[in-house]
Write a protein that holds these residues in place. Structure first.
Motif, PDB file in Angstrom:
ATOM      1  N   THR A 102       0.833  -1.211   0.000  1.00  0.00           N
ATOM      2  CA  THR A 102       0.000   0.000   0.000  1.00  0.00           C
ATOM      3  C   THR A 102       0.868   1.261   0.000  1.00  0.00           C
ATOM      4  O   THR A 102       0.656   2.171  -0.810  1.00  0.00           O
ATOM      5  N   GLU A 157      -0.551 -12.575  -3.223  1.00  0.00           N
ATOM      6  CA  GLU A 157       0.182 -12.674  -1.958  1.00  0.00           C
ATOM      7  C   GLU A 157      -0.526 -13.588  -0.984  1.00  0.00           C
ATOM      8  O   GLU A 157      -1.740 -13.467  -0.799  1.00  0.00           O
ATOM      9  N   SER A 175      -4.691  -2.626   4.419  1.00  0.00           N
ATOM     10  CA  SER A 175      -3.252  -2.839   4.586  1.00  0.00           C
ATOM     11  C   SER A 175      -2.952  -3.714   5.802  1.00  0.00           C
ATOM     12  O   SER A 175      -3.312  -3.381   6.943  1.00  0.00           O
TER      13      SER A 175
HETATM   14  C1  16G Z   1       4.443  -6.246   0.362  1.00  0.00           C
HETATM   15  C2  16G Z   1       5.246  -7.398   0.925  1.00  0.00           C
HETATM   16  C3  16G Z   1       4.430  -8.338   1.760  1.00  0.00           C
HETATM   17  C4  16G Z   1       3.602  -7.580   2.788  1.00  0.00           C
HETATM   18  C5  16G Z   1       2.748  -6.548   2.101  1.00  0.00           C
HETATM   19  C6  16G Z   1       1.961  -5.727   3.083  1.00  0.00           C
HETATM   20  C7  16G Z   1       6.850  -7.776  -0.932  1.00  0.00           C
HETATM   21  C8  16G Z   1       7.481  -8.747  -1.841  1.00  0.00           C
HETATM   22  N1  16G Z   1       5.902  -8.183  -0.107  1.00  0.00           N
HETATM   23  O1  16G Z   1       3.648  -6.639  -0.697  1.00  0.00           O
HETATM   24  O2  16G Z   1       5.315  -9.209   2.447  1.00  0.00           O
HETATM   25  O3  16G Z   1       2.781  -8.467   3.516  1.00  0.00           O
HETATM   26  O4  16G Z   1       3.594  -5.664   1.361  1.00  0.00           O
HETATM   27  O5  16G Z   1       1.223  -4.810   2.333  1.00  0.00           O
HETATM   28  O6  16G Z   1       7.213  -6.633  -0.967  1.00  0.00           O
HETATM   29  P1  16G Z   1      -0.084  -4.093   2.854  1.00  0.00           P
HETATM   30  O7  16G Z   1       0.250  -3.443   4.166  1.00  0.00           O
HETATM   31  O8  16G Z   1      -0.463  -3.151   1.792  1.00  0.00           O
HETATM   32  O9  16G Z   1      -1.141  -5.174   3.075  1.00  0.00           O
END
Ligand code: 16G
Length: 254
Positions: A102, A157, A175
């Motif tokens: 995010t 993911e 997120s």
């Molecule tokens: C990124 C990370 C992932 C993490 C996510 C959280 C990589 C390869 N992976 O995609 O491990 O869980 O960010 O993102 O960079 P969020 O806070 O937007 O859910």
């Protein structure tokens, strides 16, 4: 300007098995773009023409084209028709900064959203229990998402978080890292392993790519300041969209 009539063949559509017709039509177009059979600016025939060439309904064509427009594969100019869109620019992703999807997309001015495939509480696999250093019987939250940037599917993911850090998987919104931060468990360090894969059919379908397309498979293990493991995430990033960049420094001063 060329016209992309030649890519629309019923035989191609039928070669693609059991998926819904609109999804097969989307793949047919995406594949032709990736293979360079059609180029940016080429005109796509109208809905009615495509429907009759392929012997499918106009509703099917409209749905496929609408999604391809959202994904940027096609563009529509009001009153003048549908064209092959601009190839997407590759994104550079520094390997030295620990960021969330995010944050990362926001910093590029892109909006994010996710299609949830799974958000649940369950028991870890033996490998997950080992990697997350869990006590026997400790449960984990699972988050399986298709991540999008400005509507365009970027990555799949699968994150696994010990329940002790996130009691309720349904409390996670856009997120995961925000949810962890709110509870005082934001990761401060991570180890990441990358390798190249060819996408299998289910993953390729979700990312809107032909089976066998290249992707980067990434495993991230993230830690809290006290050294405990807070996250195990496995992702598949579209190979044609990302450059992971690492800064190298001379060791030893020579
Ligand atoms: C990124 C990370 C992932 C993490 C996510 C959280 C990589 C390869 N992976 O995609 O491990 O869980 O960010 O993102 O960079 P969020 O806070 O937007 O859910």
């Amino acid at each position: 300007m060329r016209n992309a009539r030649n890519i629309f063949s019923r035989a191609r559509l039928e070669a693609d098995g059991s998926a819904p017709l609109y999804a097969r039509l989307k793949r047919l177009v995406s594949e032709a773009v990736l293979a360079g059979e059609v180029l940016e600016g080429d005109a796509i025939p109208g809905e009615r023409d495509v429907a009759s060439m392929l012997d499918v309904s106009r509703v099917t064509v409209r749905k496929a084209f609408a999604e391809l427009v959202v994904e940027g594969v096609l563009t529509q100019r009001h009153g003048s028709g549908t064209y092959v869109g601009q190839p997407r620019k590759r994104m550079e992703q520094p390997l030295s900064r620990l960021t969330s999807f995010t944050e990362d997309m926001r910093s590029r001015g892109l909006s994010t959203n996710a299609d949830w495939i799974d958000r649940s509480l369950g028991l870890p696999s033996p490998e997950e229990a080992l990697k997350l250093a869990l006590s026997p019987g400790e449960k984990v939250c699972r988050f399986h998402r298709l991540r999008r940037a400005d509507g365009y599917p970027m990555a799949l993911e699968k994150a696994v978080i010990p329940q002790s850090y996130l009691p309720d998987p349904m409390a996670v919104g856009d997120s995961l890292y925000n949810a962890l931060k709110e509870r005082g468990h934001k990761p401060v360090r991570a180890l990441q392993r990358l390798h190249a894969v060819a996408l299998q059919q289910p993953e390729a379908r979700l990312l809107g790519l032909p089976t066998g397309s290249p992707a980067l498979s990434i495993e991230r293990i993230a830690y809290l300041a006290d050294g405990s493991v807070v996250e195990l995430t496995r992702s598949q990033y579209r190979g044609e969209s990302y450059d992971f960049v690492a800064e190298l420094r001379l060791v030893g001063g020579e």
